[in-house]
Design a protein around this motif. Structure first.
Motif, PDB file in Angstrom:
ATOM      1  N   LEU A 190      -4.460  10.293   2.632  1.00 28.57           N
ATOM      2  CA  LEU A 190      -2.670   9.825   2.623  1.00 28.57           C
ATOM      3  C   LEU A 190      -2.591   8.793   1.812  1.00 28.57           C
ATOM      4  O   LEU A 190      -1.741   7.972   2.015  1.00 28.57           O
ATOM      5  CB  LEU A 190      -2.796   9.601   4.182  1.00 28.57           C
ATOM      6  CG  LEU A 190      -2.472  10.895   5.340  1.00 28.57           C
ATOM      7  CD1 LEU A 190      -1.902   9.997   6.511  1.00 28.57           C
ATOM      8  CD2 LEU A 190      -1.437  11.821   4.847  1.00 28.57           C
TER       9      LEU A 190
ATOM     10  N   SER B  18       6.300   5.666   6.843  1.00 25.91           N
ATOM     11  CA  SER B  18       7.392   4.276   6.766  1.00 25.91           C
ATOM     12  C   SER B  18       6.881   3.481   7.789  1.00 25.91           C
ATOM     13  O   SER B  18       6.002   3.900   8.749  1.00 25.91           O
ATOM     14  CB  SER B  18       8.696   4.690   6.754  1.00 25.91           C
ATOM     15  OG  SER B  18       9.224   5.008   5.423  1.00 25.91           O
ATOM     16  N   ASN B  19       7.347   2.254   7.843  1.00 25.42           N
ATOM     17  CA  ASN B  19       7.019   1.177   8.863  1.00 25.42           C
ATOM     18  C   ASN B  19       7.576   1.682  10.149  1.00 25.42           C
ATOM     19  O   ASN B  19       8.978   2.149  10.321  1.00 25.42           O
ATOM     20  CB  ASN B  19       7.671  -0.141   8.920  1.00 25.42           C
ATOM     21  CG  ASN B  19       7.141  -1.144   9.685  1.00 25.42           C
ATOM     22  OD1 ASN B  19       7.341  -1.088  10.970  1.00 25.42           O
ATOM     23  ND2 ASN B  19       6.517  -2.159   9.312  1.00 25.42           N
TER      24      ASN B  19
ATOM     25  N   PRO C 215       1.417   5.554   8.531  1.00 27.78           N
ATOM     26  CA  PRO C 215       1.387   4.678   7.473  1.00 27.78           C
ATOM     27  C   PRO C 215       0.162   3.901   7.593  1.00 27.78           C
ATOM     28  O   PRO C 215       0.038   2.844   6.845  1.00 27.78           O
ATOM     29  CB  PRO C 215       2.508   3.834   7.785  1.00 27.78           C
ATOM     30  CG  PRO C 215       2.726   4.128   9.406  1.00 27.78           C
ATOM     31  CD  PRO C 215       2.233   5.495   9.616  1.00 27.78           C
TER      32      PRO C 215
ATOM     33  N   MET D  23      -1.066   7.511  -1.438  1.00 30.36           N
ATOM     34  CA  MET D  23       0.099   7.967  -2.277  1.00 30.36           C
ATOM     35  C   MET D  23      -0.332   7.113  -3.795  1.00 30.36           C
ATOM     36  O   MET D  23       0.487   6.271  -4.485  1.00 30.36           O
ATOM     37  CB  MET D  23       1.561   7.511  -1.866  1.00 30.36           C
ATOM     38  CG  MET D  23       1.720   8.261  -0.574  1.00 30.36           C
ATOM     39  SD  MET D  23       3.480   7.715  -0.004  1.00 30.36           S
ATOM     40  CE  MET D  23       3.613   6.178   0.712  1.00 30.36           C
TER      41      MET D  23
ATOM     42  N   SER E  59      11.354   0.248  10.237  1.00 22.98           N
ATOM     43  CA  SER E  59      11.972   1.466   9.386  1.00 22.98           C
ATOM     44  C   SER E  59      12.517   2.469  10.277  1.00 22.98           C
ATOM     45  O   SER E  59      13.572   2.496  10.544  1.00 22.98           O
ATOM     46  CB  SER E  59      10.910   1.756   8.440  1.00 22.98           C
ATOM     47  OG  SER E  59      11.068   0.614   7.125  1.00 22.98           O
TER      48      SER E  59
HETATM   49  P1  GDP Z   1       9.705  -0.703   3.322  1.00 29.40           P
HETATM   50  O1  GDP Z   1      10.630  -0.742   4.149  1.00 29.40           O
HETATM   51  O2  GDP Z   1       9.455  -1.195   1.779  1.00 29.40           O
HETATM   52  O3  GDP Z   1       8.564  -1.857   4.158  1.00 29.40           O
HETATM   53  O4  GDP Z   1       9.022   0.490   3.360  1.00 29.40           O
HETATM   54  P2  GDP Z   1       8.489   1.785   4.637  1.00 29.40           P
HETATM   55  O5  GDP Z   1       8.948   1.074   5.982  1.00 29.40           O
HETATM   56  O6  GDP Z   1       9.377   3.037   3.896  1.00 29.40           O
HETATM   57  O7  GDP Z   1       6.974   1.931   4.249  1.00 29.40           O
HETATM   58  C1  GDP Z   1       6.258   0.769   4.731  1.00 29.40           C
HETATM   59  C2  GDP Z   1       4.749   1.108   5.109  1.00 29.40           C
HETATM   60  O8  GDP Z   1       4.315   2.238   4.032  1.00 29.40           O
HETATM   61  C3  GDP Z   1       3.738   0.449   5.234  1.00 29.40           C
HETATM   62  O9  GDP Z   1       3.710  -0.053   6.760  1.00 29.40           O
HETATM   63  C4  GDP Z   1       2.493   0.794   4.702  1.00 29.40           C
HETATM   64  O10 GDP Z   1       1.470   1.116   5.526  1.00 29.40           O
HETATM   65  C5  GDP Z   1       3.068   2.297   4.357  1.00 29.40           C
HETATM   66  N1  GDP Z   1       2.442   2.774   2.773  1.00 29.40           N
HETATM   67  C6  GDP Z   1       2.437   2.202   1.804  1.00 29.40           C
HETATM   68  N2  GDP Z   1       1.496   2.851   0.833  1.00 29.40           N
HETATM   69  C7  GDP Z   1       1.158   4.129   1.574  1.00 29.40           C
HETATM   70  C8  GDP Z   1       0.177   4.878   1.102  1.00 29.40           C
HETATM   71  O11 GDP Z   1      -0.173   4.996   0.117  1.00 29.40           O
HETATM   72  N3  GDP Z   1      -0.360   5.649   2.089  1.00 29.40           N
HETATM   73  C9  GDP Z   1       0.164   5.750   3.302  1.00 29.40           C
HETATM   74  N4  GDP Z   1      -0.243   6.548   4.333  1.00 29.40           N
HETATM   75  N5  GDP Z   1       1.133   4.637   3.903  1.00 29.40           N
HETATM   76  C10 GDP Z   1       1.541   4.016   3.023  1.00 29.40           C
END
Ligand code: GDP
Ligand code: CA
Length: 326
Positions: A299, A200-201, A231, A301, A205
């Motif tokens: 990594l 996650s960010n 991420p 997804m 986040s």
């Molecule tokens: P948000 O609240 O919807 O922005 O989601 P999160 O904070 O949970 O996740 C966002 C982060 O997920 C982003 O900074 C991306 O870099 C990361 N992310 C998205 N898809 C992938 C993936 O397939 N692999 C990895 N390693 N990171 C991902």
């Protein structure tokens, strides 16, 4: 096994779906969700990250978009527009509206957000225990300077309306300093057999969850291993604009820099282990030199199987750090 994960929206939710597929059904997963993205729209309380986790794990998500309901329709939004009532930049569909109406109604009746979230999850059955990080109101604000001069905007306005096109000068989780962790949050961290930081960010986040007094300390002091997944892949966020918020706090957009930002538990930080993408195998030595066990594995997804393999790699790394600590 009891697993506790901190989570934002899409990155957290997709990882958790893979985690659920990787563990046995008797394992218990508790998710501590970010509520710093929460916003009041049309008089309704909207919790974007909690809903993304709930819809993704409960089968209600719009897969392509990664947020919002599948098979969504937009009549309410069109009607609001006909009245000249916005904001037009935030997409709330008809089905999604129902969630926010139920939530707002229950909050108005006096239920705390944690109880409301539990009630919403009664319908969606996400297969995890989903806890908001706090029952108290917290809103992440972003300081920017643009044609309108220096000002502070809600994180959603920065992200969704302005597409993070201007630099973020500061990120402030307003209300976090006086907030309390929601019931069960600290216990879920202290009693866990494994604590996970999904991809996650790390700032808006996970960083916001950690900003609630007591949560960072609980992770740092957990008896279980703490393992995170990057991420950042190949020096860029896979999706979204994490580079903008990392820059705001002076952290380089790289898998190693994010690990060092979380820090090693050996040095008062949070991580025992960190997974980077195979593309970042060159970062492993740097992360290990910072006192964090590190492995490079795929990594991305791309589907549930690939994500479950990431979760298994995290479980394996946790077992290795636990073994090494003996
Ligand atoms: P948000 O609240 O919807 O922005 O989601 P999160 O904070 O949970 O996740 C966002 C982060 O997920 C982003 O900074 C991306 O870099 C990361 N992310 C998205 N898809 C992938 C993936 O397939 N692999 C990895 N390693 N990171 C991902
Ligand atoms: Ca979010």
């Amino acid at each position: 096994m009891r697993i506790t994960a901190l989570a934002g929206g899409i990155g957290g939710a997709r990882f958790l779906r893979g985690l659920k597929a990787a563990v046995s059904p008797s394992d218990e997963i508790t998710v501590i969700g970010n509520t710093g993205d929460d916003i009041h729209l049309y008089g309704l309380k909207v919790c974007p990250d909690l809903d993304t986790v709930m819809y993704t794990l409960g089968g209600g998500i719009n897969e392509e978009q990664g947020w919002g309901r599948r098979e969504e329709t937009w009549s309410i939004k069109e009607e609001m527009k006909a009245y000249g009532v916005g904001p037009e930049w935030f997409g709330l569909g008809d089905r999604d509206f129902a969630t926010h109406i139920v939530r707002t109604q229950m909050l108005a009746a006096g239920y705390p957000l944690s109880a409301v979230t539990e009630a919403l999850c009664d319908r969606w059955k996400p297969g995890v225990r989903l806890l908001p990080m706090s029952d108290d109101r917290i809103e992440t604000h972003v300081r920017i300077s643009d044609a309108d001069g220096p000002r502070v905007v809600h994180f959603q306005e920065y992200w969704v309306r302005l597409h993070a096109a201007v630099d973020a000068e500061a990120i402030v989780p307003v209300g976090a300093d006086t907030a309390k962790p929601a019931p069960g949050v600290l216990e879920a961290i202290a009693d866990a057999d494994l604590v996970l930081l999904p991809p996650s960010n790390p700032i808006v986040s996970i960083g916001t969850v950690l900003a609630v007094p007591g949560i960072r300390e609980a992770v740092a002091r957990a008896s279980a291993p703490v393992v995170g997944l990057s991420p950042i892949v190949g020096g860029a966020p896979v999706r979204g604009m994490a580079d903008k918020v990392l820059a705001a706090v002076g952290v380089e957009t790289s898998a190693a820099a994010v690990a060092k930002h979380y820090g090693s538990r050996g040095n008062g930080g949070l991580l025992d282990g960190w997974l980077v993408d195979s593309a970042d195998a060159g970062a492993v030595a740097e992360v290990e030199a910072a006192g964090i066990a590190c492995r490079a594995v795929p990594l991305m997804m791309t589907d549930v199987d690939a994500t479950a393999a990431m979760a298994r790699a995290a479980l394996e790394l946790a077992a290795q750090v636990a073994e090494a600590a003996k």
